[in-house]
Design an enzyme around this catalytic site. Sequence first.
Site, short mmCIF file in Angstrom:
data_model
loop_
_atom_site.label_atom_id
_atom_site.label_comp_id
_atom_site.label_asym_id
_atom_site.label_seq_id
_atom_site.Cartn_x
_atom_site.Cartn_y
_atom_site.Cartn_z
N TYR A 38 38.46 14.18 100.72
CA TYR A 38 37.29 13.31 99.48
C TYR A 38 38.21 12.35 99.14
O TYR A 38 37.28 11.68 99.13
CB TYR A 38 37.35 14.71 98.56
N GLU A 39 39.54 11.92 99.75
CA GLU A 39 40.27 10.93 98.90
C GLU A 39 40.30 9.69 100.24
O GLU A 39 41.47 8.95 99.93
CB GLU A 39 41.55 11.48 98.79
N GLY A 106 31.73 21.37 88.44
CA GLY A 106 31.35 21.53 87.22
C GLY A 106 31.06 22.37 86.59
O GLY A 106 29.56 22.54 85.44
N GLY A 108 32.79 24.65 85.49
CA GLY A 108 34.25 24.70 84.79
C GLY A 108 34.99 25.59 85.15
O GLY A 108 36.23 25.66 84.79
N GLY A 110 37.39 23.86 87.80
CA GLY A 110 38.85 23.13 87.60
C GLY A 110 39.34 22.60 85.92
O GLY A 110 40.86 23.49 86.22
N ASN A 137 38.91 7.28 91.49
CA ASN A 137 38.31 8.25 91.62
C ASN A 137 36.94 9.06 90.17
O ASN A 137 37.88 9.49 89.50
CB ASN A 137 38.72 9.36 92.23
N TYR A 144 39.26 14.39 83.22
CA TYR A 144 40.77 14.75 82.42
C TYR A 144 40.81 13.88 81.05
O TYR A 144 41.17 14.87 80.55
CB TYR A 144 41.76 13.70 83.77
#
Length: 172
Positions: A38-39, A106, A108, A110, A137, A144
Amino acid sequence: MAEWQASAVDAVPGLRLRPATADDAALILRFIIELAVYEKEPDAVVTDQAGIADSLFGPGASARALIAELDGEPVGYAVWFANYSTWLGRNGLYLEDLYVTPAMRGRGVGKAILRHLAQLAVASGCGRMEWSVLDWNTPAIAFYESVGARPQSEWTVFRLTGDALGTFASSR
């Protein structure tokens, strides 16, 4: 860091956060590789299952990990460790990795992981909780910021690794 405690995961029915164990090393490695993809750094992962088991669960391990399970299926993980602030004169919690599988984002999960870690930080008397996020990102940055975190744009992270680390360490 405070001992493991139950976390408020009521906002996500069927979610369970549990301490990771050495038996989770293969799962954690899988999640690390997914996060690296992903990164956009899939070749950056050089560890293996034994390396994860030793570094997270072996003698002297200073990092901790948790596994997020939704209805019994692993859907994410977090790895963190204590850092220290000379300005605060207190430990902090540094979040190295927070990952939720794409299909579960999406929902909840995380946020529940982040809240649980915040609870651990508070219970441990930490003065702050920190982590890094890639500047591109935007979904993570928005997430955050939605929980009240603010970027520290005046700081630049430096890294000494690999051959450069070895060369510098052996130089005079």
